[in-house]
Design a protein around this motif. Structure first.
Motif, short mmCIF file in Angstrom:
data_model
loop_
_atom_site.label_atom_id
_atom_site.label_comp_id
_atom_site.label_asym_id
_atom_site.label_seq_id
_atom_site.Cartn_x
_atom_site.Cartn_y
_atom_site.Cartn_z
N ASN A 177 0.71 -1.22 -0.09
CA ASN A 177 -0.07 0.14 -0.14
C ASN A 177 0.80 1.29 -0.03
OD1 ASN A 177 0.58 0.91 2.82
ND2 ASN A 177 -0.26 -1.25 2.91
N LEU A 178 0.31 2.34 -0.45
CA LEU A 178 0.99 3.78 -0.39
C LEU A 178 1.72 3.99 0.85
CD1 LEU A 178 1.64 5.59 -2.79
CD2 LEU A 178 0.04 7.09 -1.90
N GLN A 179 0.95 4.02 1.93
CA GLN A 179 1.59 4.35 3.16
C GLN A 179 2.62 3.43 3.58
OE1 GLN A 179 0.25 6.98 5.13
NE2 GLN A 179 2.17 6.77 6.29
N GLY A 180 2.66 2.22 3.38
CA GLY A 180 3.77 1.75 3.54
C GLY A 180 4.89 1.70 2.92
N TRP A 181 4.80 1.95 1.56
CA TRP A 181 5.98 2.41 0.80
C TRP A 181 6.48 3.87 1.09
CZ3 TRP A 181 5.35 6.88 -2.61
CH2 TRP A 181 6.26 7.12 -3.68
N LEU A 182 5.66 4.56 1.62
CA LEU A 182 6.39 5.98 2.08
C LEU A 182 6.93 5.72 3.42
CD1 LEU A 182 3.31 8.43 1.52
CD2 LEU A 182 5.41 8.55 0.50
N GLU A 183 6.70 4.81 4.35
CA GLU A 183 7.19 4.68 5.43
C GLU A 183 8.61 3.93 5.33
OE1 GLU A 183 4.44 2.46 7.80
OE2 GLU A 183 3.08 4.36 8.36
N HIS A 184 8.83 3.21 4.18
CA HIS A 184 10.05 2.65 3.96
C HIS A 184 11.10 3.33 3.28
CE1 HIS A 184 8.43 -1.42 5.13
NE2 HIS A 184 9.66 -1.71 5.06
N ILE A 185 10.63 4.66 2.62
CA ILE A 185 11.64 5.48 2.07
C ILE A 185 12.28 6.25 3.29
CG2 ILE A 185 11.65 7.64 0.69
CD1 ILE A 185 9.11 6.68 -0.73
N HIS A 186 13.64 6.50 2.90
CA HIS A 186 14.29 7.24 3.49
C HIS A 186 14.02 8.60 3.99
CE1 HIS A 186 18.02 9.35 5.36
NE2 HIS A 186 18.53 8.40 5.23
N PRO A 187 14.02 9.05 5.19
CA PRO A 187 13.07 10.26 5.66
C PRO A 187 13.63 11.56 4.81
CG PRO A 187 13.83 9.01 7.59
CD PRO A 187 14.44 8.55 6.37
N ALA A 188 15.07 11.58 4.28
CA ALA A 188 15.48 12.54 3.57
C ALA A 188 15.09 12.66 2.35
CB ALA A 188 17.05 12.55 3.57
N ASP A 189 14.63 11.43 1.69
CA ASP A 189 14.12 11.27 0.25
C ASP A 189 12.43 11.20 0.06
OD1 ASP A 189 16.86 11.27 -0.08
OD2 ASP A 189 16.62 8.80 -0.33
N ARG A 190 11.84 11.13 1.35
CA ARG A 190 10.06 10.81 1.18
C ARG A 190 9.65 11.94 0.61
NH1 ARG A 190 9.05 9.27 7.02
NH2 ARG A 190 10.14 7.58 6.33
N GLU A 191 9.69 13.43 0.88
CA GLU A 191 9.23 14.39 0.32
C GLU A 191 9.27 14.35 -1.06
OE1 GLU A 191 8.43 19.29 0.99
OE2 GLU A 191 9.74 18.08 2.25
N ALA A 192 10.47 14.22 -1.64
CA ALA A 192 10.75 14.32 -3.15
C ALA A 192 10.09 13.10 -4.01
CB ALA A 192 12.32 14.34 -3.22
N ALA A 193 10.01 12.01 -3.26
CA ALA A 193 9.55 10.96 -3.90
C ALA A 193 7.97 11.18 -4.03
CB ALA A 193 9.93 9.49 -3.16
N ARG A 194 7.31 11.58 -2.99
CA ARG A 194 5.92 11.68 -2.76
C ARG A 194 5.50 12.71 -3.95
NH1 ARG A 194 3.80 14.49 2.25
NH2 ARG A 194 4.87 16.16 1.11
N ASP A 195 6.40 13.92 -3.95
CA ASP A 195 6.39 14.87 -4.87
C ASP A 195 6.18 14.78 -6.32
OD1 ASP A 195 5.59 16.46 -2.74
OD2 ASP A 195 7.38 17.70 -2.91
N ALA A 196 7.18 13.65 -6.69
CA ALA A 196 7.39 13.23 -8.16
C ALA A 196 6.10 12.37 -8.41
CB ALA A 196 8.85 12.40 -8.28
N LEU A 197 5.66 11.52 -7.48
CA LEU A 197 4.54 10.70 -7.73
C LEU A 197 3.23 11.57 -8.04
CD1 LEU A 197 3.16 7.94 -8.17
CD2 LEU A 197 2.92 8.09 -5.60
N TRP A 198 3.13 12.67 -7.25
CA TRP A 198 2.19 13.60 -7.52
C TRP A 198 1.92 14.32 -8.69
CZ3 TRP A 198 -2.36 15.19 -5.42
CH2 TRP A 198 -2.60 16.51 -5.72
N GLU A 199 3.15 14.84 -9.03
CA GLU A 199 3.33 15.54 -10.45
C GLU A 199 3.03 14.43 -11.37
OE1 GLU A 199 6.68 17.79 -12.92
OE2 GLU A 199 7.28 17.07 -11.11
N SER A 200 3.56 13.27 -11.41
CA SER A 200 3.19 12.38 -12.63
C SER A 200 1.81 11.86 -12.61
CB SER A 200 3.92 11.19 -12.47
OG SER A 200 3.83 10.29 -13.21
N VAL A 201 1.26 11.82 -11.64
CA VAL A 201 -0.37 11.60 -11.37
C VAL A 201 -1.25 12.75 -11.93
CG1 VAL A 201 -2.30 10.81 -10.08
CG2 VAL A 201 -0.08 9.50 -9.74
N THR A 202 -0.79 13.98 -11.60
CA THR A 202 -1.63 14.98 -11.83
C THR A 202 -1.39 15.74 -13.29
OG1 THR A 202 0.27 16.36 -11.01
CG2 THR A 202 -1.67 15.71 -9.49
N THR A 203 -0.16 15.28 -13.85
CA THR A 203 -0.07 15.92 -15.19
C THR A 203 0.17 14.68 -16.23
OG1 THR A 203 2.51 15.40 -14.86
CG2 THR A 203 1.46 17.62 -14.10
#
Length: 442
Positions: free
Chosen positions: A85-111
């Protein structure tokens, strides 16, 4: 122009504010709508079987994610151990990379643009695996985003190799700039680079150096440390080496420093020219050996001199003993007969003075006076005679009569004796001082 509608579940999974939003993608994205291949499609499973990458299918409507089993192998987890699930995926991402990975996914889905992202995922043992993600957004006929299909590739080794390469390049820039001979060689001992000091030390140009190996210039031990089974550890090793340069011997204190990944390892050879220092040490060692030899020679000479001095002392003692024996056996009896003959005559005093003088000549007092140097200078022969009679308690008149000199001459000699012994103006009697010297000489 077609649009992509984002379901509310997407916002909830990202913990964003929830509302359906219609986003108009770029024209190029609208024209290049990807084919619908989901986890339910047999082609998806066929791709999974032939790919080393992790394939996934994220259902935006339900929030569930299908991963191929490679995700668990990559992270060292049991089968199905990675959350789907998406929440588990986010929790396994390194804290320093988490926001950038989430924003990249958001941009792809919204555009509707393809997803390109790089981040680190936490493995079972706590270390992080660097992955590269590439995905595409699938939409339904109404333009609503329904799935994201993509792949994750483990690029940890690639990034480590790049980091090691950058580190090696930085280290090379630093080491090549120091004023010491420095070389960089590969795992076969072949020269890759050399600074001006290294070229000057080996007396050759850079073109003449690159392509050669350390076997051409250094002892076999250096080559074996770089290429052999007992390789240099991570902290390096230091050793002293001798080199033959233009038929001359040179010496280096060489430090071998490893750099880079194990399978692409290179080495820095950092040297300190100790040719002059070693020559001075060798000269010092030769001087020390010569000094030790001279010391041994002087010791032998001193030993011989001590033996000679000891023999001289024994000879002197033997001579004194013979003189003393002759004095007792020959001279004393004669003096006794003369003393009896002159018993009531003035000459007897002179005879007794003569006896005392002879005794002192062969006795310790006279020897002490002969050897001793009073503070004011040595006594003259006449002063020794006067001092001897003073020690025996004779008066000035008796001394003058015995030595056939005037009373004033005796007083003059007595004053000189007191001055030489530092008794001028002192209350100490001269006879007392001379008696003390007699006891000290014994």
């Amino acid at each position: 122009m077609p649009s992509i509608r984002i379901p509310r579940a997407f916002y909830a999974s990202l913990k964003e504010r929830g509302a359906d939003v219609t986003v108009t993608p770029a024209a190029s994205a609208a024209k290049l709508r990807p084919p619908r291949v989901t986890a339910n499609d047999p082609r998806f499973h066929a791709f999974a079987q032939i790919s080393f990458d992790v394939l996934y299918d994220w259902n935006i409507e339900t929030g569930s994610i299908y991963y191929t089993e490679q995700i668990d192998h990559m992270l060292g987890l049991p089968s199905g151990g990675f959350p789907r699930n998406l929440q588990g995926w986010l929790e396994h991402i390194h804290p320093a990379d988490r926001e950038a990975a989430r924003d990249a996914l958001w941009e792809s889905v919204t555009t509707g643009r393809s997803l390109y992202s790089e981040y680190r995922l936490r493995a079972a043992d706590g270390h992080y695996v660097t992955v590269n993600e590439h995905g595409v957004v699938l939409t339904n006929r109404r333009g609503r985003a329904t799935n994201v299909i993509g792949a994750l590739r483990d690029i940890t080794r690639e990034r480590e190799a790049q980091a090691a390469k950058r580190e090696a390049e930085d280290l090379q820039r630093v080491l090549m700039s120091i004023p010491n001979p420095t070389w960089r060689v590969d795992s076969d001992g072949t020269y890759l680079a050399a600074n001006p000091q290294a070229l000057e030390f080996l007396e050759r140009t850079l073109d003449e150096t690159i392509g050669r190996t350390v076997r051409d210039d250094f002892p076999t031990q250096v080559y074996e440390l770089i290429t052999g089974p007992t390789q240099v550890g991570d902290v390096g090793v230091q050793l002293e080496v001798d080199c033959a340069v233009s038929q001359r011997h040179k010496s280096l204190m060489l430090t071998i420093i490893p750099s880079g990944m194990q399978d692409e390892r290179t080495f820095f050879l950092l040297g300190t020219d100790i040719t002059v220092q070693k020559a001075l040490q060798q000269e010092l060692a030769r001087s020390e050996r010569a000094l030790r030899q001279q010391t041994m020679t002087l010791t032998d000479t001193n030993t011989a001199l001590r033996v000679l001095l000891q023999q001289r002392d024994r000879d002197r003692i033997e001579l004194e003993e013979r003189i003393q024996a002759n004095m007792e056996e020959l001279v004393e009896p004669t003096l006794d007969r003369l003393s009896r003959l002159l018993q009531h005559r003035p000459e007897r005093i002179e005879l007794e003075a003569l006896r005392s003088t002879l005794r002192d000549i062969v006795g310790p007092f006279a020897q002490h006076l002969a050897r001793e140097r009073p503070p004011g200078g040595p006594l003259t022969g006449r002063e020794v005679e006067v001092a001897n009679l003073v020690r025996l308690g004779k008066t000035t008149s008796e001394i003058a009569e015995a030595l056939h000199i005037s009373r004033s001459a005796v007083s003059f000699h007595r004053a000189n004796i007191r001055r030489k012994y530092g008794l001028s103006g002192a209350p100490t009697r001269l006879s007392t001082h001379l008696t003390t010297l007699t006891r000290e000489s014994q």
